[in-house]
Motif scaffolding. Sequence first.
Motif, mmCIF file in Angstrom:
data_model
loop_
_atom_site.group_PDB
_atom_site.id
_atom_site.type_symbol
_atom_site.label_atom_id
_atom_site.label_comp_id
_atom_site.label_asym_id
_atom_site.label_seq_id
_atom_site.Cartn_x
_atom_site.Cartn_y
_atom_site.Cartn_z
ATOM 1 N N ARG A 1 -1.844 5.064 0.197
ATOM 2 C CA ARG A 1 -0.591 4.926 0.279
ATOM 3 C C ARG A 1 0.624 4.732 -1.189
ATOM 4 N N VAL A 2 0.991 5.065 -1.227
ATOM 5 C CA VAL A 2 1.853 4.883 -2.174
ATOM 6 C C VAL A 2 1.764 3.401 -3.084
ATOM 7 N N LYS A 3 2.053 2.286 -2.109
ATOM 8 C CA LYS A 3 1.277 0.885 -2.799
ATOM 9 C C LYS A 3 0.405 0.931 -3.787
ATOM 10 N N GLU A 4 -0.962 1.443 -3.378
ATOM 11 C CA GLU A 4 -1.798 1.479 -3.688
ATOM 12 C C GLU A 4 -1.797 2.035 -5.484
ATOM 13 N N TYR A 5 -1.150 3.019 -5.583
ATOM 14 C CA TYR A 5 -1.775 3.879 -6.691
ATOM 15 C C TYR A 5 0.120 3.512 -7.327
ATOM 16 N N MET A 6 0.701 2.969 -6.913
ATOM 17 C CA MET A 6 2.016 2.813 -8.078
ATOM 18 C C MET A 6 2.532 1.787 -9.031
ATOM 19 N N GLU A 7 2.721 2.357 -10.139
ATOM 20 C CA GLU A 7 3.685 1.105 -11.483
ATOM 21 C C GLU A 7 4.362 -0.162 -10.725
ATOM 22 N N TYR A 8 3.939 -0.992 -10.539
ATOM 23 C CA TYR A 8 4.952 -2.188 -10.043
ATOM 24 C C TYR A 8 5.509 -2.812 -10.910
ATOM 25 N N ILE B 1 11.786 6.990 -3.194
ATOM 26 C CA ILE B 1 10.555 6.706 -1.891
ATOM 27 C C ILE B 1 10.217 5.500 -1.800
ATOM 28 N N GLY B 2 8.953 4.866 -0.475
ATOM 29 C CA GLY B 2 9.089 3.672 0.061
ATOM 30 C C GLY B 2 7.373 3.164 -0.495
ATOM 31 N N PRO B 3 6.812 2.131 -0.198
ATOM 32 C CA PRO B 3 5.121 1.564 -0.703
ATOM 33 C C PRO B 3 4.981 2.325 0.294
ATOM 34 N N GLU B 4 4.587 2.505 1.309
ATOM 35 C CA GLU B 4 3.947 2.952 2.721
ATOM 36 C C GLU B 4 4.068 4.038 3.084
ATOM 37 N N ASP B 5 4.439 4.838 1.988
ATOM 38 C CA ASP B 5 4.779 6.465 2.181
ATOM 39 C C ASP B 5 3.428 7.203 1.638
ATOM 40 N N ASN B 6 3.385 7.870 2.387
ATOM 41 C CA ASN B 6 1.732 9.226 2.207
ATOM 42 C C ASN B 6 1.120 9.392 1.667
ATOM 43 N N VAL B 7 0.889 9.181 0.405
ATOM 44 C CA VAL B 7 0.511 10.066 -1.796
ATOM 45 C C VAL B 7 0.179 11.541 -0.979
ATOM 46 N N VAL B 8 -0.770 11.833 -0.021
ATOM 47 C CA VAL B 8 -0.399 13.473 0.060
ATOM 48 C C VAL B 8 1.027 14.374 0.539
ATOM 49 N N GLY C 1 15.380 -1.110 -0.117
ATOM 50 C CA GLY C 1 16.923 -1.031 -1.249
ATOM 51 C C GLY C 1 16.563 -1.563 -3.224
ATOM 52 N N LYS C 2 15.754 -1.586 -3.081
ATOM 53 C CA LYS C 2 15.533 -2.652 -3.894
ATOM 54 C C LYS C 2 14.209 -2.156 -4.907
ATOM 55 N N LEU C 3 14.088 -1.374 -6.148
ATOM 56 C CA LEU C 3 12.754 -1.071 -7.373
ATOM 57 C C LEU C 3 12.414 -2.204 -7.691
ATOM 58 N N ILE C 4 10.925 -1.599 -7.048
ATOM 59 C CA ILE C 4 9.338 -2.289 -6.869
ATOM 60 C C ILE C 4 8.676 -1.772 -7.357
ATOM 61 N N GLY C 5 8.845 -0.550 -7.923
ATOM 62 C CA GLY C 5 7.873 0.377 -8.625
ATOM 63 C C GLY C 5 8.094 1.718 -8.634
ATOM 64 N N LEU C 6 6.998 2.186 -9.226
ATOM 65 C CA LEU C 6 7.332 3.937 -9.565
ATOM 66 C C LEU C 6 6.137 4.440 -9.778
ATOM 67 N N ILE C 7 5.772 5.881 -9.146
ATOM 68 C CA ILE C 7 5.066 7.008 -9.095
ATOM 69 C C ILE C 7 5.724 7.868 -9.666
#
Length: 137
Positions: free
Chosen positions: A5-12, A84-91, A111-117
Motif C-alpha cells: 500500500r502507498v501509505k507504507e512507502y510514502m513521504e509523510y 493517489i490515496g494512502p490505501e492504493d496499491n503500489v504495483v 481531499g487533504k494532502l497527507i504525503g507524497l510518493i
Amino acid sequence: MDTLRVKEYMEYQPAAIRCDAMLTEVIDELLKHKSTGAPVVNEQNEVVGFVSEQDCLRSLLVSGYYCDKVDSVKDVMRREVLTIGPEDNVVELARRMTDQLPKIYPVVLDGKLIGLIDRRRILSALVASQVEHCKVW
C-alpha cells in the motif's frame, strides 16, 4: 506484492507550496528538499496544483529574456493534478508510472494532502518486496 500500500512507502511530511508563493520561494523549497516538484496547496491543505523544476526553469528563462517580473506559483503551476490515496496499491501505481505519467504523486485523504510518493519510493517498495518474496523460495 498486491498487498503493498502507498501509505507504507510514502513521504509523510512532503514539501508543499502555498498557493500564494512567489517563484523564488518555490525554487528555494524545491532545492531545500532536493525535490523535482511539489504539490501546491491552499489554506485548507487541499491540492490545487503541482509545480516542477521544469515549470520554474521555463518561467525563469522567459522572465530573464524579457526582463519581466518573477512569476508567482499560480502563474506556472499545473492545475490538473493526478493524486493517489494512502490505501492504493503500489504495483498499480508502478504500472501507471511506466506509461510516462507523473513521477511524483501527492497522496490525499479526504481531499487533504497527507504525503507524497515518487518513483524512487516505488522502486524501493518493489525491490524490498521481491527480496522478501525470493527468501521464501
